[in-house]
Design an enzyme around this catalytic site. Structure first.
Site, mmCIF file in Angstrom:
data_model
loop_
_atom_site.group_PDB
_atom_site.id
_atom_site.type_symbol
_atom_site.label_atom_id
_atom_site.label_comp_id
_atom_site.label_asym_id
_atom_site.label_seq_id
_atom_site.Cartn_x
_atom_site.Cartn_y
_atom_site.Cartn_z
ATOM 1 N N ASP A 71 0.891 -1.259 0.053
ATOM 2 C CA ASP A 71 0.014 0.196 -0.066
ATOM 3 C C ASP A 71 0.817 1.232 -0.136
ATOM 4 O O ASP A 71 1.940 1.230 0.261
ATOM 5 C CB ASP A 71 -1.083 0.031 1.233
ATOM 6 C CG ASP A 71 -0.384 -0.105 2.605
ATOM 7 O OD1 ASP A 71 0.438 0.744 2.908
ATOM 8 O OD2 ASP A 71 -0.727 -1.007 3.235
ATOM 9 N N LYS A 109 -4.470 1.765 1.318
ATOM 10 C CA LYS A 109 -4.983 1.939 2.801
ATOM 11 C C LYS A 109 -4.679 3.076 3.265
ATOM 12 O O LYS A 109 -3.619 3.239 4.148
ATOM 13 C CB LYS A 109 -4.591 0.610 3.473
ATOM 14 C CG LYS A 109 -5.168 -0.720 3.380
ATOM 15 C CD LYS A 109 -5.043 -1.692 4.522
ATOM 16 C CE LYS A 109 -6.125 -1.689 5.369
ATOM 17 N NZ LYS A 109 -6.229 -2.852 6.307
ATOM 18 N N ASP A 162 6.476 -1.251 11.323
ATOM 19 C CA ASP A 162 6.368 -2.808 11.773
ATOM 20 C C ASP A 162 5.119 -3.342 11.733
ATOM 21 O O ASP A 162 3.907 -2.720 12.177
ATOM 22 C CB ASP A 162 6.914 -2.732 13.294
ATOM 23 C CG ASP A 162 7.132 -4.087 13.771
ATOM 24 O OD1 ASP A 162 8.286 -4.317 13.769
ATOM 25 O OD2 ASP A 162 6.332 -4.843 14.162
ATOM 26 N N MET A 175 -2.023 7.923 13.948
ATOM 27 C CA MET A 175 -3.324 8.102 13.167
ATOM 28 C C MET A 175 -4.101 8.924 14.011
ATOM 29 O O MET A 175 -5.440 8.864 14.091
ATOM 30 C CB MET A 175 -4.215 6.819 13.329
ATOM 31 C CG MET A 175 -3.335 5.567 12.045
ATOM 32 S SD MET A 175 -4.203 4.050 12.170
ATOM 33 C CE MET A 175 -3.664 3.403 14.008
#
Ligand SMILES: C[S@@+](CC[C@H](N)C(=O)[O-])C[C@H]1O[C@@H](n2cnc3c(N)ncnc32)[C@H](O)[C@@H]1O
Length: 255
Positions: free
Chosen positions: A45, A67, A100, A182
């Protein structure tokens, strides 16, 4: 990795969840490069970057599975089915993940799905954005007598809002370094809760955007300043937010 066979004797393939690190190709592990070179199918991605595809064999099948928050992406169970169906055809499947695979990458769901399907799966660790950001900033996440704990947290629940069950007292620990994944959209709301819980608005805070790319951008300031800035500016790239006394002075002078 070991191969397995079905009860009818046909060989089945394997899945490797490969950590791509922060995007710099020279921060891939040797094992990651080996798995990429051996792969029949590579699912990748945009967060993982595509420079590492230079290690793919010419005949490898490369599948983009974007994504990124706010953009359409395949559902996790569709991805699981795709990986498993290729592996069941006898293919060596590599699923590349930014940073990771064991950190906020839904590896647990992929591991369970592969195990349920009887497909061998391995994890190839990568350098998480948290430690890559510390290296980029030239700082340590721990600091003797100042930061005795490092915590990683998501600022984003399934609906994209600040998770309601965050342990705010732990996140407001002045003796910790906190890495928020995020969290660019929800950080103003988180900062308000942290300050209400007693964390100083002067706590050193740094945002690292698009690390490992030519568009890397750093915002450095205090918790209050950065929260106010993120409430107005809407960074487009992926952002890691770090706060805590270990970040004092970090990121100043970096664009
Ligand atoms: C789904 S999580 C993946 C984390 C990843 N497994 C790791 O170990 O870094 C995605 C979040 O990681 C952070 N991230 C990933 N790549 C980044 C990058 N190149 N620059 C800054 N933050 C990044 C951002 O917080 C982003 O929203």
């Amino acid at each position: 990795m070991t191969s397995a066979s079905r009860s009818d004797g046909a060989a089945i393939g394997s899945i490797a969840l490969v950590g791509a690190g922060p995007g710099d190709i020279d921060l891939l592990t040797l094992r990651a490069v080996e798995r990429l070179r051996a792969a029949d199918v590579i699912l990748y991605d945009d967060l993982a970057g595509d420079a590492l595809l230079s290690f793919a064999r010419e005949d490898a099948e490369l599948i983009a599975v974007g994504k990124r928050a706010g953009h359409p992406s395949p559902k996790q169970d569709e991805l699981n089915r795709l990986m498993i169906s290729y592996a069941k055809l006898g293919k060596r499947v590599v699923r590349v993940k930014a940073g990771d695979p064991a950190i906020f990458a839904r590896a647990d769901e992929e591991i369970c799905a592969a195990r349920d399907a009887g497909v061998p799966i391995e994890i190839v660790p990568g350098i998480t954005t948290a430690t890559a950001a510390a290296a980029f900033l030239g700082t340590s996440l721990t600091k003797r007598l100042v930061a005795r704990r490092v915590q990683m947290v998501t600022g984003h629940d399934v609906g994209g809002t600040l998770p309601i069950d965050l342990d705010i007292a732990a996140l407001a620990d002045p003796g910790a370094t906190t890495c928020v994944f995020m969290g660019k959209a929800t950080f103003p709301a988180l900062a308000e809760k942290l300050i209400a819980k007693g964390l100083s608005g002067e706590t050193p805070t740094v945002v690292v955007e698009s690390l490992g790319t030519p568009n890397t951008h750093v915002l450095a300031g205090t918790l209050s300043e950065i929260a106010a800035q993120l409430a107005v500016e809407k960074p487009q790239g992926p952002c890691l937010i770090l706060y805590g006394q270990a970040l004092a002075g970090a990121g100043r002078g970096l664009a």
